[in-house]
Design an enzyme around this catalytic site. Sequence first.
Site, PDB file in Angstrom:
ATOM      1  N   ASP A   5      22.541   9.236  32.849  1.00 58.22           N
ATOM      2  CA  ASP A   5      23.172   8.107  34.103  1.00 58.22           C
ATOM      3  C   ASP A   5      23.077   5.978  33.414  1.00 58.22           C
ATOM      4  OD1 ASP A   5      22.943   6.654  36.334  1.00 58.22           O
ATOM      5  OD2 ASP A   5      20.951   7.254  37.612  1.00 58.22           O
TER       6      ASP A   5
HETATM    7  C1  BGC Z   1      22.455   5.049  39.348  1.00 57.60           C
HETATM    8  C2  BGC Z   1      22.884   6.783  40.128  1.00 57.60           C
HETATM    9  C3  BGC Z   1      24.542   6.161  39.774  1.00 57.60           C
HETATM   10  C4  BGC Z   1      24.756   5.835  38.571  1.00 57.60           C
HETATM   11  C5  BGC Z   1      26.708   5.137  39.345  1.00 57.60           C
HETATM   12  C6  BGC Z   1      23.037   4.604  39.045  1.00 57.60           C
HETATM   13  O1  BGC Z   1      22.361   2.766  38.718  1.00 57.60           O
HETATM   14  O2  BGC Z   1      20.736   5.653  39.392  1.00 57.60           O
HETATM   15  O3  BGC Z   1      22.707   7.031  40.718  1.00 57.60           O
HETATM   16  O4  BGC Z   1      25.163   7.772  40.351  1.00 57.60           O
HETATM   17  O5  BGC Z   1      24.174   4.498  39.105  1.00 57.60           O
HETATM   18  O6  BGC Z   1      26.230   4.481  39.342  1.00 57.60           O
END
Ligand code: BGC
Length: 732
Positions: free
Chosen positions: A289
Amino acid sequence: MILSKQQEAKIQSLLQEMTLEEKIGQMNLASVSIVGGFDVPFEELIEMVGDGRLSNEEFGKIMQSAERDFHEEEIRAGKIGSLMLQDPVKANALQKIAVEESRLKIPLLIGLDVIHGFRTVYPIALAEAGAFEPELFERTARMAARESRSRGVAWHFAPMIDVARDARWGRVSEGPGEDPFLVSEFARSKVRGLQNDQTSTEHYVAACLKHYVAYGACEAGRDYNTTTMARSLLHNAYLPPFEAAVQEGAVSVMAAFNDWNGIPCTGNKFLLTTMLKETLGLDGFVVSDANGIRECVAHGTAKEESDAGAQAVNAGMDMDMGTGIFLKHLPEHVKAGRVSERTIDQAVERILRVKMWLGLFDHPYVSEEAMHRYDVLPPQHRELALEAAKKSIVLLKNDEHLLPLKKDLKISLVGTLADNPEEIIGSWAMSWKIEDCVSIKQGLERIGANLTYHPCGGPEGELNEAEIEAAVREGDVIVAVVGELVSMSGEAASRADISLPGAQRKLLEKLVASKKPVVAVLMNGRPLALEWEAQHIPAIVEGWHLGVEMGNAVASVLFGETNPSGRLASTFPKTAGQCPIYMSHPNTGRPGSKSKFTSRYLDAGFEPLYPFGYGLSYTTFDYHAFSVALEDKRLIASVNVTNTGKAAGTETVQLYMRDVTASIVRPIRELKGFKKVTLNPGETKRVVIELEKSHMGFYDDDRKYHLEDGVFQIFMGANARDCMMQEVVVTF
Ligand code: BGC
């Protein structure tokens, strides 16, 4: 992922040709960086939005004129393999650099958060799951896949399939609720919708299952918090949706931010390699993530970022989102022998196979025609968004048939949320246009309601007494739209108090005191604690955040053109103090009851306000002639359902079971099947749901699957509470 022999051979020859640096470049996912054009550092800007010094609108304006770095140089040098972007012109320009100017001509993989729609935003997952309709989940995903691919986005950071049982967690809005079975059905359908239509490269995208794993179990519902649980719970509740979606062919997975039993998921070899790749059989890659690898330093399991990078890749992480740590540190680790080149090769192979499977090597660009294909939403897309929105609405209460409303009634529409098209969209939607959004006020106007609008107040700010007086004076009935702003759910939006925010309760109290009938329409991204509302408001409609067609869907339900059929995919507590509260709770030695020394709260008892699977209709259904038959391999549960009211309606018949005695404590209810049935007034249908006996078991801590002979309670009914029950003895 099935690739041709030539495609597999091409990947192998690329791997032969690549330098270590080029390989690691493929493992690097970057986002467009904001580099300047404003007076304060970017981080401070974000803080200013957070603390209210800068409005979202002002921030948006600043961003439009901000200077950006699209990393052209790094792409040319083969240092970036994937990018987050949603501008097709830019996407083509960057692909051109990748496929014409980089040494190995490997196309970029462009990804984005497409959680519940791209141009056409449909309901948030928590709402859509309440439609209990896998075929619908699939169609909405297919629509999102086509729309995004036409803008160069070939990889969705979706579906979000975290089983989430604590309504305080803001991210419950992004996922399909609390139940492993329903979440698994949702997961399978979404993967099919995103990936399976391979008739053209314009029709499918790569799914990315997230967040792996147990993010929904973050302690006390506080985002990013720690998770600790028995391994059996992981296997029985949190892994099944991932297992189902991997079986369906999902080609990528995103690791969760949280630690699981003391090791961050990002660097957790048991989770990433032993479970995900070796046991579930992921035939694709794992991405961290955002910033997840660096956060292992904050978790305190890595000394510094280089260490975090080595831990992650050795645990089975194939791609680094956003930190550049792989790029910076993996070469030195490989040279020092801390990371093997074989590990790198395997990661790169997984990534290249997905790029190949997506057709990016042959079709890296978006055509001019495709780019503008969805500039105006096609009518079929709007229709699907409307269908999904209508099917997601849950009627929670309807005393004395207050709903549906008659057209000649004078309606006072109340609440700032009613007239705010931006607030119908829900968290994590990035590519919609305001002109496509139909607010509740607009929806009611279009359907021809006899309407006056009085904002009165909303989730923020003071009440306007004069407007309240006018609303009470002018309407025969008051429709009060209350709930949460979009920003109150989603990531980093946990709430300790999940009652109606701001002065909205007070507003409802004043409206009820007027003795005029009040209908509450809720807009929210999580289950709310509505005990007072359930006692005092005669009619309550759960409208969630339903996407672009919200206003039309709500109007259609309020006037009875649509008979509501949505059900709750998540239990509603009476108060936040009951959280986490969910249907599949393990039994205790002292099951909650009216007597004192049982598992209960002095001030909130043990039952929720509304159980899982709950939802009313403008008609009523009667269940009778319930029977359970046992065959060699399956159990067959059947029940007659009769529409005993005056309107045609759709009921979601639910099948639950309980394993009464087992070697480990089992849940008091487990959803095992459901079927939707539409009935005319007076009509009866026999609903049959089959349950494979092999699905009646459970895992222990060692992931040994147990099928234990004994007594099972089988339940069929309208929700987890209102069921008929039969006991059967099952032998396996
Ligand atoms: C979130 C994810 C997301 C990623 C990219 C993160 O802060 O937890 O769910 O896909 O950002 O935007």
